[in-house]
Design a protein around this motif. Structure first.
Motif, PDB file in Angstrom:
ATOM      1  N   ASP A   1       0.840  -1.192   0.000  1.00 24.59           N
ATOM      2  CA  ASP A   1       0.000   0.000   0.000  1.00 24.59           C
ATOM      3  C   ASP A   1       0.876   1.245   0.000  1.00 24.59           C
ATOM      4  O   ASP A   1       1.629   1.493   0.947  1.00 24.59           O
ATOM      5  N   ILE A   2       0.790   2.032  -1.059  1.00 21.58           N
ATOM      6  CA  ILE A   2       1.482   3.322  -1.105  1.00 21.58           C
ATOM      7  C   ILE A   2       0.579   4.416  -0.557  1.00 21.58           C
ATOM      8  O   ILE A   2       0.982   5.240   0.235  1.00 21.58           O
ATOM      9  N   LYS A   3      -0.675   4.406  -0.997  1.00 20.51           N
ATOM     10  CA  LYS A   3      -1.675   5.325  -0.461  1.00 20.51           C
ATOM     11  C   LYS A   3      -2.985   4.567  -0.359  1.00 20.51           C
ATOM     12  O   LYS A   3      -3.478   4.035  -1.345  1.00 20.51           O
ATOM     13  N   LEU A   4      -3.563   4.552   0.843  1.00 18.64           N
ATOM     14  CA  LEU A   4      -4.791   3.807   1.060  1.00 18.64           C
ATOM     15  C   LEU A   4      -5.503   4.396   2.265  1.00 18.64           C
ATOM     16  O   LEU A   4      -4.886   4.623   3.305  1.00 18.64           O
ATOM     17  N   GLN A   5      -6.789   4.680   2.121  1.00 17.33           N
ATOM     18  CA  GLN A   5      -7.556   5.221   3.239  1.00 17.33           C
ATOM     19  C   GLN A   5      -7.858   4.105   4.248  1.00 17.33           C
ATOM     20  O   GLN A   5      -8.061   2.948   3.887  1.00 17.33           O
ATOM     21  N   ASP A   6      -7.924   4.502   5.517  1.00 21.24           N
ATOM     22  CA  ASP A   6      -8.055   3.513   6.595  1.00 21.24           C
ATOM     23  C   ASP A   6      -9.293   2.637   6.445  1.00 21.24           C
ATOM     24  O   ASP A   6      -9.250   1.433   6.716  1.00 21.24           O
ATOM     25  N   PHE A   7     -10.412   3.233   6.024  1.00 22.98           N
ATOM     26  CA  PHE A   7     -11.647   2.450   5.976  1.00 22.98           C
ATOM     27  C   PHE A   7     -11.565   1.315   4.958  1.00 22.98           C
ATOM     28  O   PHE A   7     -12.345   0.363   5.016  1.00 22.98           O
ATOM     29  N   GLU A   8     -10.589   1.399   4.027  1.00 24.51           N
ATOM     30  CA  GLU A   8     -10.472   0.354   3.020  1.00 24.51           C
ATOM     31  C   GLU A   8      -9.730  -0.873   3.550  1.00 24.51           C
ATOM     32  O   GLU A   8      -9.668  -1.894   2.883  1.00 24.51           O
ATOM     33  N   ARG A   9      -9.135  -0.778   4.716  1.00 27.05           N
ATOM     34  CA  ARG A   9      -8.431  -1.931   5.303  1.00 27.05           C
ATOM     35  C   ARG A   9      -9.342  -2.716   6.239  1.00 27.05           C
ATOM     36  O   ARG A   9      -8.916  -3.223   7.259  1.00 27.05           O
ATOM     37  N   THR A  10     -10.610  -2.806   5.902  1.00 24.47           N
ATOM     38  CA  THR A  10     -11.569  -3.501   6.758  1.00 24.47           C
ATOM     39  C   THR A  10     -12.233  -4.628   5.981  1.00 24.47           C
ATOM     40  O   THR A  10     -12.257  -4.637   4.738  1.00 24.47           O
ATOM     41  N   ALA A  11     -12.809  -5.560   6.747  1.00 27.90           N
ATOM     42  CA  ALA A  11     -13.515  -6.677   6.106  1.00 27.90           C
ATOM     43  C   ALA A  11     -14.736  -6.191   5.341  1.00 27.90           C
ATOM     44  O   ALA A  11     -15.162  -6.811   4.365  1.00 27.90           O
ATOM     45  N   ASP A  12     -15.320  -5.069   5.800  1.00 24.29           N
ATOM     46  CA  ASP A  12     -16.514  -4.542   5.133  1.00 24.29           C
ATOM     47  C   ASP A  12     -16.230  -4.178   3.680  1.00 24.29           C
ATOM     48  O   ASP A  12     -17.127  -4.221   2.836  1.00 24.29           O
TER      49      ASP A  12
ATOM     50  N   TRP B   1      -8.678  -9.512  -2.615  1.00 25.43           N
ATOM     51  CA  TRP B   1      -9.142  -8.171  -2.233  1.00 25.43           C
ATOM     52  C   TRP B   1      -9.945  -7.528  -3.368  1.00 25.43           C
ATOM     53  O   TRP B   1     -11.022  -6.983  -3.158  1.00 25.43           O
ATOM     54  N   LEU B   2      -9.398  -7.585  -4.592  1.00 26.17           N
ATOM     55  CA  LEU B   2     -10.101  -6.970  -5.724  1.00 26.17           C
ATOM     56  C   LEU B   2     -11.468  -7.602  -5.926  1.00 26.17           C
ATOM     57  O   LEU B   2     -12.456  -6.900  -6.199  1.00 26.17           O
ATOM     58  N   ARG B   3     -11.534  -8.921  -5.790  1.00 27.64           N
ATOM     59  CA  ARG B   3     -12.816  -9.606  -5.984  1.00 27.64           C
ATOM     60  C   ARG B   3     -13.795  -9.265  -4.854  1.00 27.64           C
ATOM     61  O   ARG B   3     -14.951  -8.904  -5.110  1.00 27.64           O
ATOM     62  N   GLU B   4     -13.336  -9.328  -3.619  1.00 26.25           N
ATOM     63  CA  GLU B   4     -14.232  -9.053  -2.494  1.00 26.25           C
ATOM     64  C   GLU B   4     -14.667  -7.595  -2.463  1.00 26.25           C
ATOM     65  O   GLU B   4     -15.766  -7.271  -2.022  1.00 26.25           O
ATOM     66  N   PHE B   5     -13.812  -6.689  -2.925  1.00 24.04           N
ATOM     67  CA  PHE B   5     -14.174  -5.272  -2.982  1.00 24.04           C
ATOM     68  C   PHE B   5     -15.423  -5.076  -3.832  1.00 24.04           C
ATOM     69  O   PHE B   5     -16.331  -4.311  -3.474  1.00 24.04           O
ATOM     70  N   ALA B   6     -15.486  -5.802  -4.954  1.00 23.17           N
ATOM     71  CA  ALA B   6     -16.651  -5.682  -5.840  1.00 23.17           C
ATOM     72  C   ALA B   6     -17.869  -6.371  -5.240  1.00 23.17           C
ATOM     73  O   ALA B   6     -18.988  -5.843  -5.298  1.00 23.17           O
ATOM     74  N   LEU B   7     -17.657  -7.548  -4.641  1.00 24.38           N
ATOM     75  CA  LEU B   7     -18.783  -8.358  -4.178  1.00 24.38           C
ATOM     76  C   LEU B   7     -19.359  -7.869  -2.851  1.00 24.38           C
ATOM     77  O   LEU B   7     -20.425  -8.323  -2.443  1.00 24.38           O
ATOM     78  N   THR B   8     -18.662  -6.952  -2.159  1.00 26.65           N
ATOM     79  CA  THR B   8     -19.205  -6.389  -0.910  1.00 26.65           C
ATOM     80  C   THR B   8     -19.994  -5.107  -1.173  1.00 26.65           C
ATOM     81  O   THR B   8     -20.325  -4.382  -0.235  1.00 26.65           O
ATOM     82  N   GLY B   9     -20.284  -4.835  -2.434  1.00 24.55           N
ATOM     83  CA  GLY B   9     -21.134  -3.682  -2.755  1.00 24.55           C
ATOM     84  C   GLY B   9     -20.379  -2.387  -2.956  1.00 24.55           C
ATOM     85  O   GLY B   9     -21.000  -1.328  -3.077  1.00 24.55           O
ATOM     86  N   GLN B  10     -19.037  -2.435  -3.022  1.00 28.04           N
ATOM     87  CA  GLN B  10     -18.267  -1.213  -3.217  1.00 28.04           C
ATOM     88  C   GLN B  10     -18.268  -0.772  -4.679  1.00 28.04           C
ATOM     89  O   GLN B  10     -17.973   0.387  -4.978  1.00 28.04           O
ATOM     90  N   VAL B  11     -18.581  -1.690  -5.596  1.00 28.13           N
ATOM     91  CA  VAL B  11     -18.648  -1.378  -7.019  1.00 28.13           C
ATOM     92  C   VAL B  11     -20.118  -1.425  -7.457  1.00 28.13           C
ATOM     93  O   VAL B  11     -20.856  -2.337  -7.066  1.00 28.13           O
ATOM     94  N   TYR B  12     -20.518  -0.450  -8.244  1.00 21.21           N
ATOM     95  CA  TYR B  12     -21.899  -0.381  -8.737  1.00 21.21           C
ATOM     96  C   TYR B  12     -22.246  -1.684  -9.476  1.00 21.21           C
ATOM     97  O   TYR B  12     -21.441  -2.195 -10.269  1.00 21.21           O
ATOM     98  N   TYR B  13     -23.441  -2.213  -9.205  1.00 18.67           N
ATOM     99  CA  TYR B  13     -23.778  -3.563  -9.672  1.00 18.67           C
ATOM    100  C   TYR B  13     -23.631  -3.723 -11.188  1.00 18.67           C
ATOM    101  O   TYR B  13     -23.210  -4.781 -11.680  1.00 18.67           O
TER     102      TYR B  13
END
Length: 610
Positions: free
Chosen positions: A37-48, A58-70
């Protein structure tokens, strides 16, 4: 941290990028499925948000946890699949870019992800840099402009119906499908529009047109209707939409005929065909039969027709066409010859030979009368080689271009005959003046926005944006984002560059940098530096008191050229980078980082390539 120590050049490059507003910067190892991580906001280091140590997870779960528009999830997952990325970077140096909407502050905003090969990339150790930035506002503007231009290119301004271009597009789509369609066409020609224009004025004529347009759309729906010329309208329905068209068309014809003076002549036809034009021709023929019945009942509307009554049928047709077209020409492509059938007296090349070599006429017309930026296009489209190739599969070609006097012209090349091999041998050519004022206005506005797209892109990362005019050596504050009022007030209006330079030195620059600042901001030097660079940046230390700070602060000045060397101006963007410098010098969670800004103010003007 060993990797970071061994790769300080990468870290310094990343440091410069951090001065821009990237939401996220990662160093990704595709081979090991890991990331730093070079630059990353704290809230992004969570399971949510699906954070994992393995970058693929991480890339896959980021999309499947609702962070990416369906609607963007599938595209996002395809673009970030590690196996796909490994193969791509193994065979290509090109970056991978994907735009998608991600959750931010309770809404979804457009962002852009770029994956770029790192300098130490190898096939055995695939290191890439991942950058994500917010592009929401600029991208929304781009989409809106695209929709607006598309609307005006395909919409009749007076009625809001599809225009001739939209009609041609529909015909092209149906023809390209290469299959039989059930097609229903109604062809309508307004009765007496010329009389209304001549006796009551053109605004009354416009209301007359809008009235008939309203009748059509109420009966057939908006999407099926087209205004293809001043008084001619088409209704087109295909396949399932064409079911019951004959009954609907007959009902509309009875509605029009119920008036004492029918507002339009109507002709319609239904047929299974490969091309819409086949059905349009038959509907048009039926319309002209109805038009003759109208003239028989209302001779007062037949002024021009009465004058032409005793001419032979060919002359009548040619004269009517010449009212719309500047020239009607027949060409034999095999013999490279042409013969002018009719030519308007106002045609720009009136008086040319009535017949001769077609290729010579095509080149001569382009050189004499076509505007320079369209000469190559018009000559190419009208060349014998292009016509023989393109008209193998098309019935006609249309070319829009501008003449030297500014008038827009539309030229159409119709295939008349082909030889035994199917190669076009004879064509009919005609051209007419058209009004491209609306498209031209949009084009000019788009060009202006494109020219200053750099300024728009700097708004979110800069404190102030200035335009420097090289011809007059004046500087203007284009936009004040977070500059102090005293600077904004000073630059209210345009200032001489030398005067502005001394003002900044006197009021803001820390001591010891004066000569370097004058050297860096010399316009001749900047013009030379930007010959082979897109952006040149300098960093300076600012004296205490600026932005209400008690200590020294730091400012970055970036000079760039909007489009090319022909644009006689520069864009200057300023940015406060004090927090970045402090973060770098203080370690900022990476104790081995060192600031790229010099300690000695006299060395602060070192240029950095953008």
């Amino acid at each position: 941290m060993t990797y970071l120590k061994e790769n300080e050049p990468h870290m310094e490059a990343s440091m410069r990028l951090l001065a821009q507003t990237y939401l996220k910067i990662l160093m990704v190892n595709l081979t090991e499925d890991s990331h730093i991580d070079i630059k990353l906001q704290d809230f992004e280091r969570t399971a949510d948000t699906g954070y994992r140590t393995r970058i693929s997870e991480w890339l896959r779960e980021f999309a499947l946890t609702g962070q990416v528009y369906y609607a963007d999830v599938d595209q996002y997952l395809r673009a970030t699949d590690l196996q796909v990325l490994r193969e791509h970077f193994r065979h290509s140096d090109e970056s991978v870019r994907v735009r998608y909407r991600r959750a931010s502050g309770g809404e979804f905003r457009w962002v852009q992800m770029d994956l770029i090969k790192a300098e130490d990339y190898t096939d055995d150790d695939q290191i890439v840099m991942l950058y994500i930035q917010d592009i929401h506002d600029s991208y929304i503007r781009e989409l809106e402009e695209r929709r607006e231009l598309e609307y005006y290119c395909n919409t009749d301004e007076l009625t809001g119906l599809g225009n001739m271009y939209a009609h041609h597009n529909v015909c092209g789509i149906i023809a390209d499908s290469m299959r039989i369609h059930d097609i229903g066409v109604l062809f309508a020609d307004i009765n007496g529009l010329k009389v209304v224009n001549d006796t009551r004025g053109h605004e009354a004529g416009n209301q007359y047109i809008r009235r008939f347009s309203g009748m059509l759309t109420r009966h057939f729906g908006h999407d099926s209707c087209y205004r293809i010329s001043g008084d001619e309208f088409l209704v087109i329905r295909t396949d399932s939409a064409a079911e019951g068209f004959g009954e609907a068309a007959g009902e509309f014809e009875r509605l029009v005929k119920s008036e004492n003076t029918p507002i339009a002549a109507i002709g319609w036809h239904c047929q299974s065909a490969l091309a819409v034009e086949t059905v349009v021709t038959k509907a048009e023929t039926n319309m002209y039969m109805d038009k003759q019945l109208f003239y028989a009942s209302h001779p007062e509307y037949k002024r021009d027709a009465v004058e032409l009554r005793f001419r032979n049928e060919t002359d009548f047709l040619m004269d009517v066409l010449t009212e719309s077209y500047q020239v009607l020409l027949f060409a034999d492509l095999e013999k490279d010859s042409y013969r002018i059938l009719r030519q308007k007296s106002s045609s720009v090349n009136q008086g040319e030979a009535a017949e001769g070599l077609y290729s010579v006429r095509n080149d001569s017309f382009c050189d004499k009368f076509v505007s320079d930026e369209f000469v190559r296009l018009r000559r190419s489209v009208g060349s014998i080689a292009n016509l023989r190739e393109q008209l193998k599969t098309k019935k006609h070609l249309i070319c829009d271009y501008r003449l030297k006097d500014g008038q827009w012209r539309e030229s159409t090349f119709w295939k008349m005959e082909s030889d035994e091999r199917g190669i076009p041998s004879k064509i009919m050519y005609y051209s007419q003046n058209i009004d491209h004022s609306m498209i031209d206005r949009i084009s000019r506005r788009t060009e202006a926005e494109r020219k200053y797209s750099m300024i728009a892109g700097l708004r979110e990362v800069s404190s102030g944006i200035f335009v420097i005019y090289l011809d007059t050596e004046r500087v203007v504050l284009n936009e004040n984002l977070t500059l102090p009022d005293m600077i904004a007030n000073y630059f209210d209006g345009n200032r001489a560059c030398d005067e502005a330079r001394e003002y900044l030195i006197r009021e803001f620059l820390a001591e010891g940098q004066e000569e370097q600042f004058r050297k860096d901001t010399d316009l001749l030097s900047l013009r030379k530096a930007l010959t082979d660079k897109k952006v040149v940046s300098f960093f300076y230390r600012i004296r205490p008191g600026f932005r209400r700070r008690d200590t020294y602060s730091y400012c970055k000045l970036s000079f760039s050229r909007p489009l090319s060397e022909e644009d006689d101006l520069l864009v200057l963007a300023t940015k406060d980078i004090t927090d970045v410098v402090k973060w770098a010098r203080g370690g900022g969670a990476r104790e081995n980082f060192r600031a790229s800004e010099p300690e000695n103010p006299a060395d602060a003007g070192t240029p950095q390539e953008g």
